[in-house]
Scaffold this motif. Structure first.
Motif, PDB file in Angstrom:
ATOM      1  N   ALA A 185       0.836  -1.202   0.000  1.00  0.00           N
ATOM      2  CA  ALA A 185       0.000   0.000   0.000  1.00  0.00           C
ATOM      3  C   ALA A 185       0.865   1.243   0.000  1.00  0.00           C
ATOM      4  O   ALA A 185       0.499   2.268  -0.579  1.00  0.00           O
ATOM      5  N   GLN A 186       2.033   1.167   0.643  1.00  0.00           N
ATOM      6  CA  GLN A 186       2.921   2.320   0.741  1.00  0.00           C
ATOM      7  C   GLN A 186       4.285   1.887   1.263  1.00  0.00           C
ATOM      8  O   GLN A 186       4.449   0.758   1.744  1.00  0.00           O
ATOM      9  N   VAL A 187       5.222   2.811   1.170  1.00  0.00           N
ATOM     10  CA  VAL A 187       6.604   2.551   1.570  1.00  0.00           C
ATOM     11  C   VAL A 187       7.080   3.694   2.455  1.00  0.00           C
ATOM     12  O   VAL A 187       6.795   4.870   2.176  1.00  0.00           O
ATOM     13  N   ILE A 188       7.799   3.351   3.506  1.00  0.00           N
ATOM     14  CA  ILE A 188       8.529   4.337   4.309  1.00  0.00           C
ATOM     15  C   ILE A 188       9.996   3.935   4.282  1.00  0.00           C
ATOM     16  O   ILE A 188      10.330   2.785   4.602  1.00  0.00           O
ATOM     17  N   THR A 189      10.862   4.844   3.867  1.00  0.00           N
ATOM     18  CA  THR A 189      12.296   4.588   3.960  1.00  0.00           C
ATOM     19  C   THR A 189      12.869   5.441   5.091  1.00  0.00           C
ATOM     20  O   THR A 189      12.456   6.591   5.286  1.00  0.00           O
ATOM     21  N   VAL A 190      13.801   4.870   5.832  1.00  0.00           N
ATOM     22  CA  VAL A 190      14.430   5.566   6.960  1.00  0.00           C
ATOM     23  C   VAL A 190      15.935   5.499   6.771  1.00  0.00           C
ATOM     24  O   VAL A 190      16.508   4.407   6.652  1.00  0.00           O
ATOM     25  N   ALA A 191      16.581   6.664   6.696  1.00  0.00           N
ATOM     26  CA  ALA A 191      18.043   6.727   6.531  1.00  0.00           C
ATOM     27  C   ALA A 191      18.496   5.844   5.374  1.00  0.00           C
ATOM     28  O   ALA A 191      19.449   5.073   5.488  1.00  0.00           O
ATOM     29  N   SER A 212      10.117   9.374   2.673  1.00  0.00           N
ATOM     30  CA  SER A 212      11.516   9.243   3.060  1.00  0.00           C
ATOM     31  C   SER A 212      11.771  10.054   4.323  1.00  0.00           C
ATOM     32  O   SER A 212      11.436  11.242   4.385  1.00  0.00           O
ATOM     33  N   LEU A 213      12.373   9.418   5.326  1.00  0.00           N
ATOM     34  CA  LEU A 213      12.782  10.094   6.554  1.00  0.00           C
ATOM     35  C   LEU A 213      14.306  10.030   6.644  1.00  0.00           C
ATOM     36  O   LEU A 213      14.888   8.946   6.538  1.00  0.00           O
ATOM     37  N   SER A 214      14.928  11.178   6.815  1.00  0.00           N
ATOM     38  CA  SER A 214      16.382  11.196   6.952  1.00  0.00           C
ATOM     39  C   SER A 214      16.771  12.281   7.941  1.00  0.00           C
ATOM     40  O   SER A 214      15.969  13.164   8.284  1.00  0.00           O
ATOM     41  N   PHE A 215      18.035  12.235   8.364  1.00  0.00           N
ATOM     42  CA  PHE A 215      18.479  13.078   9.466  1.00  0.00           C
ATOM     43  C   PHE A 215      19.847  13.675   9.162  1.00  0.00           C
ATOM     44  O   PHE A 215      20.749  12.961   8.694  1.00  0.00           O
ATOM     45  N   GLU A 216      19.991  14.945   9.425  1.00  0.00           N
ATOM     46  CA  GLU A 216      21.218  15.653   9.055  1.00  0.00           C
ATOM     47  C   GLU A 216      22.438  15.124   9.787  1.00  0.00           C
ATOM     48  O   GLU A 216      23.559  15.280   9.294  1.00  0.00           O
ATOM     49  N   ASP A 217      22.245  14.515  10.948  1.00  0.00           N
ATOM     50  CA  ASP A 217      23.406  14.009  11.696  1.00  0.00           C
ATOM     51  C   ASP A 217      23.699  12.542  11.396  1.00  0.00           C
ATOM     52  O   ASP A 217      24.445  11.894  12.138  1.00  0.00           O
ATOM     53  N   ASP A 218      23.146  12.023  10.297  1.00  0.00           N
ATOM     54  CA  ASP A 218      23.469  10.661   9.855  1.00  0.00           C
ATOM     55  C   ASP A 218      24.973  10.570   9.619  1.00  0.00           C
ATOM     56  O   ASP A 218      25.536  11.317   8.811  1.00  0.00           O
ATOM     57  N   ILE A 254      21.056  10.349  -0.124  1.00  0.00           N
ATOM     58  CA  ILE A 254      19.637  10.049   0.073  1.00  0.00           C
ATOM     59  C   ILE A 254      18.820  10.553  -1.106  1.00  0.00           C
ATOM     60  O   ILE A 254      17.925   9.868  -1.604  1.00  0.00           O
ATOM     61  N   LYS A 255      19.143  11.750  -1.581  1.00  0.00           N
ATOM     62  CA  LYS A 255      18.431  12.290  -2.745  1.00  0.00           C
ATOM     63  C   LYS A 255      18.671  11.425  -3.980  1.00  0.00           C
ATOM     64  O   LYS A 255      17.737  11.145  -4.750  1.00  0.00           O
ATOM     65  N   HIS A 256      19.906  10.979  -4.170  1.00  0.00           N
ATOM     66  CA  HIS A 256      20.250  10.197  -5.361  1.00  0.00           C
ATOM     67  C   HIS A 256      19.426   8.913  -5.423  1.00  0.00           C
ATOM     68  O   HIS A 256      18.903   8.550  -6.487  1.00  0.00           O
ATOM     69  N   LEU A 257      19.309   8.228  -4.291  1.00  0.00           N
ATOM     70  CA  LEU A 257      18.515   7.004  -4.272  1.00  0.00           C
ATOM     71  C   LEU A 257      17.051   7.297  -4.589  1.00  0.00           C
ATOM     72  O   LEU A 257      16.431   6.638  -5.435  1.00  0.00           O
ATOM     73  N   HIS A 258      16.485   8.282  -3.938  1.00  0.00           N
ATOM     74  CA  HIS A 258      15.051   8.526  -4.090  1.00  0.00           C
ATOM     75  C   HIS A 258      14.698   9.140  -5.441  1.00  0.00           C
ATOM     76  O   HIS A 258      13.559   9.006  -5.901  1.00  0.00           O
ATOM     77  N   ASP A 259      15.665   9.754  -6.089  1.00  0.00           N
ATOM     78  CA  ASP A 259      15.421  10.241  -7.451  1.00  0.00           C
ATOM     79  C   ASP A 259      15.201   9.093  -8.426  1.00  0.00           C
ATOM     80  O   ASP A 259      14.606   9.296  -9.492  1.00  0.00           O
ATOM     81  N   TRP A 260      15.681   7.888  -8.076  1.00  0.00           N
ATOM     82  CA  TRP A 260      15.435   6.731  -8.948  1.00  0.00           C
ATOM     83  C   TRP A 260      13.966   6.306  -8.906  1.00  0.00           C
ATOM     84  O   TRP A 260      13.470   5.700  -9.850  1.00  0.00           O
ATOM     85  N   GLN A 319       6.081  10.989  -3.709  1.00  0.00           N
ATOM     86  CA  GLN A 319       6.994  11.000  -2.577  1.00  0.00           C
ATOM     87  C   GLN A 319       6.784  12.191  -1.658  1.00  0.00           C
ATOM     88  O   GLN A 319       6.468  13.292  -2.090  1.00  0.00           O
ATOM     89  N   VAL A 320       7.003  11.926  -0.370  1.00  0.00           N
ATOM     90  CA  VAL A 320       7.141  12.960   0.648  1.00  0.00           C
ATOM     91  C   VAL A 320       8.524  12.753   1.257  1.00  0.00           C
ATOM     92  O   VAL A 320       8.810  11.679   1.788  1.00  0.00           O
ATOM     93  N   ARG A 321       9.376  13.747   1.149  1.00  0.00           N
ATOM     94  CA  ARG A 321      10.734  13.628   1.689  1.00  0.00           C
ATOM     95  C   ARG A 321      10.867  14.566   2.892  1.00  0.00           C
ATOM     96  O   ARG A 321      10.672  15.779   2.768  1.00  0.00           O
ATOM     97  N   GLN A 322      11.200  13.977   4.024  1.00  0.00           N
ATOM     98  CA  GLN A 322      11.325  14.764   5.245  1.00  0.00           C
ATOM     99  C   GLN A 322      12.723  14.558   5.832  1.00  0.00           C
ATOM    100  O   GLN A 322      13.143  13.417   6.044  1.00  0.00           O
TER     101      GLN A 322
END
Length: 285
Positions: free
Chosen positions: A128-134, A218-224, A232-238, A244-247
């Motif tokens: 139904a949907q996907v959530i990606t984390v880091a 997509s959930l990502s964090f600046e202190d990764d 992270i952008k490169h992967l999700h651009d594929w 998409q919602v990128r946070q």
């Protein structure tokens, strides 16, 4: 809290080569309103996701997670012949089993790091949907600054020597990543040295990513400490055909809290689960 076991999902899935793939299932006290498949990061045990899965069950969702082949002690690591492609194939089989047992309930894929890269290689039409984390691509030039220039040395020198000595990659002893079976580490290293990452072995990957149409957050964090914003952008651009919602969050936005590459799934961040995950998974119900 007590969890029931009212489902027809077994305790394991038998792979096409006969290997049993154990599942860890958290069932809510009442009939589930949806299903969440939590797909681990590289070298991260299923037990790491227990707090998150228990919380999902408390919200009324069946939560399922698993270990990749070879996760375990040194003897198990040395005996394992799987590469990352085998892990992808296993995840596809596990999704099929989870979906077959879902009785029409919506399925959300929560992919942590590597788990966010493999969606195109499974039957994502059942999601139904996907959530990606880091989750990002692993090409070394797009790594976070603190590890970028160490990575070529890791894959060209350190990992091959360590595998020759130990029979697997003993990352926990070296304090460089974590333990990984030899075949998976070799293939992953090849991907991480290629500008288009897994396209080193999968030139068909752009078409596979383009076929994914499930809504994606997509959930990502600046202190990764491992992946940069560019990675992270490169992967999700594929994922060109997925809405998409990128946070992306900085420590300042989280009251100075450090999340990093793994921290999102720690119990201390339950407020983020409530704010970010729950509305998303509930929207499919």
């Amino acid at each position: 809290m007590e969890y029931n076991t009212r489902h027809n999902l077994g305790s394991s899935v038998v792979a096409d080569d006969g290997r049993e793939l154990p599942l860890v299932t958290y069932e809510p006290a009442q009939a589930p309103v949806g299903v969440v498949l939590v797909v681990p990061a590289m070298a991260t045990a299923a037990s790491f996701y227990e707090p998150f899965c228990r919380w999902l069950a408390e919200q009324g969702f069946r939560a399922v997670t698993f270990d990749y082949r070879g996760m375990g002690g040194p003897a198990q690591m040395r005996a394992e012949t799987a590469d990352v492609d085998r892990w992808f194939a296993d995840a596809a089989l596990i999704l099929d089993a989870v979906a077959d047992a879902a009785d029409g309930l919506p399925i959300t894929w929560v992919g942590h790091s590597l788990g966010g890269q493999m969606v195109p290689f499974v039957d994502h039409g059942r999601l139904a949907q996907v959530i990606t984390v880091a989750a990002g691509d692993g090409y070394w030039r797009r790594n976070a600054p603190r590890i970028k220039w160490v990575t070529p040395l890791l894959f060209a020198v350190v990992a091959p020597l360590a595998i020759r000595v130990a029979g697997y990659y003993p990352g926990s002893r070296l304090r460089m990543l974590a333990d990984v079976p030899a075949g998976a580490m070799r293939q992953w290293g090849r991907w991480c040295r290629h500008p288009e990452y897994l396209q080193a072995d999968h030139p068909e990957a752009p078409g596979l990513f383009a076929s994914v149409k499930a809504p994606l957050m997509s959930l990502s964090f600046e202190d990764d400490e491992l992946l940069s914003a560019e990675s992270i952008k490169h992967l999700h651009d594929w994922y060109v055909n997925a809405d998409q919602v990128r946070q992306r969050y900085s420590p300042a936005q989280l009251d100075g809290r450090r999340v990093g590459h793994h921290g999102f799934f720690r119990k201390a961040n339950v407020d983020l689960w409530e704010e970010l995950v729950l509305p998303w998974v509930a929207s499919a119900v």
